[in-house]
Design an enzyme around this catalytic site. Sequence first.
Site, PDB file in Angstrom:
ATOM      1  N   ASP A 154      45.990  38.817  34.528  1.00  0.00           N
ATOM      2  CA  ASP A 154      45.667  40.807  35.332  1.00  0.00           C
ATOM      3  C   ASP A 154      44.997  40.048  35.877  1.00  0.00           C
ATOM      4  O   ASP A 154      43.074  40.256  35.231  1.00  0.00           O
ATOM      5  CB  ASP A 154      45.615  41.150  35.179  1.00  0.00           C
ATOM      6  N   ASP A 361      44.539  41.951  44.653  1.00  0.00           N
ATOM      7  CA  ASP A 361      44.585  42.381  43.436  1.00  0.00           C
ATOM      8  C   ASP A 361      46.179  41.586  42.783  1.00  0.00           C
ATOM      9  O   ASP A 361      47.317  41.507  43.395  1.00  0.00           O
ATOM     10  CB  ASP A 361      45.017  43.838  43.094  1.00  0.00           C
TER      11      ASP A 361
END
Length: 491
Positions: A154, A361
């Site tokens: 992440d 992202d």
Amino acid sequence: MAFFAFFLILCLLLFLPSTNCISSPESQHTQTVRLNHHDTIQAIEDFMAFDAGQLLQESIQVPATTTTTSSSSSPFQGNYIPVYDIDIFLKSGYEDYRSLILFRLARNAKRFEWLSTSLTDSPVDDIPYYYESASYVGIMDIGNPPQRAHLLIDTGSRFVWWDCQPWNNCPTFSYNPSRSSSYRQVDCRMEGECPGNEGLFWGCDMDGNNKCEFKVMYRDSTEAEGFLAYEKVTTTHGEEGGDVVLVENLRFGCAEKSPASMIGKKFTGILGFGPNTYSFIYQMNATSFSFCPKSHTASVATSLYFNSLPIPDDFTFRTPLLQNIQPIYYAVNLTGVYVRWEFLEIKSLTNSDGRVGAVVDSGTSISMFPLQFYNQFRDTFTRHSQWLSRLPGEQFFDTCYNISSPEWYLEVPEIIFQFSGVTGHEVLRLDANQIMMPIGTDGKYCLAFSPTKFRQFTLIGTWQLQGTRVSFDLANQMLQFDPENCKNSPS
């Protein structure tokens, strides 16, 4: 001159009330791109039928998806780990592909809510809404002798933690520190070892065990908590072959409790790649990391490389990572979007010198635009798609179309992202599979973009990046795009 005047008149007649009839970077010949419905359905069926259980058996060595040689066919000479889309492990819990897609979109919305709130509220704890808000699972080894680990990767997280045995309901694939000779607990009595009172870190425990405690409080009220420790992290996919040490002494959270949502899942922690002292990528002292986001129906891994950038080709371009927009994310200067030949200028977060920031992202699927810009973007797209058969919207999408036999393709306006590059404007062309998202297998496709209620927040999701190698050059603070690299070389 006469031709130019004619072009302007034609532009006004055809596209009023639009005020953005501007030629594309190369010419006005940018037209449409085509999606093959038959190929899409076949990929979905193959994906849903694939047995993912074998990927996470501890005794199985995950096959390499690329080779690192000195030949011109391989652009890399670095170490890497295999990375899979998270949906390959979640799909067995859903009735069909449509149910899985709708779950992904709901997860996407919650993820965006967390990201956008963190930009405005400046929370102490940089944590997502809930555990499954990441999109990729990386496979590596922990400890000596090595134990296979399956961790969520992440770029929006800044901390590393995974489950540690023993504790009640501990997941099957969790790590056992008692089996590792390289494991070492952080002693909070040692100066500088325990951060203490810094959001996630709660200082020494009160039971005399000298543990440096951490606690992650998720926004859905679940928690992960435990203590800090050091451990060696390795990969079997190294430049020289055999086990390669990625981090000799990684400071991580050894979780004695984790969110209930992960019980029974095949991944057991988070590997934060965000720009922060405690993230995996910064503890590794990596100069770069690079991967090709695969199609979301891919059942093979992509390779996430460290300290190795692809050799530039004619399609490579670089854009600066913006430092002072929001330091906890990776942001770039997205200046606008082309829909066919019409250019739409986008205004988002700006830094001190006026550059526009869009967050890139890894945990968000679809790109999201500020509402006012999205409405302009959508209206331009639909105006250029009048030949298509419209369908009602689908939860998070308001622009959907139908493919019905015998029309086994979907032809849509080409979309191009424009960035501020090193020497001027640079563009990333999207193909039809990056523009449209299938909702199930019945021929319904939706424009894979969504509006946000946050006026100045733009986010670039992995759906629009699939098939493009994305490289985070941390040494030079650049983001490198290689649109053809994933097609022309191993991934």
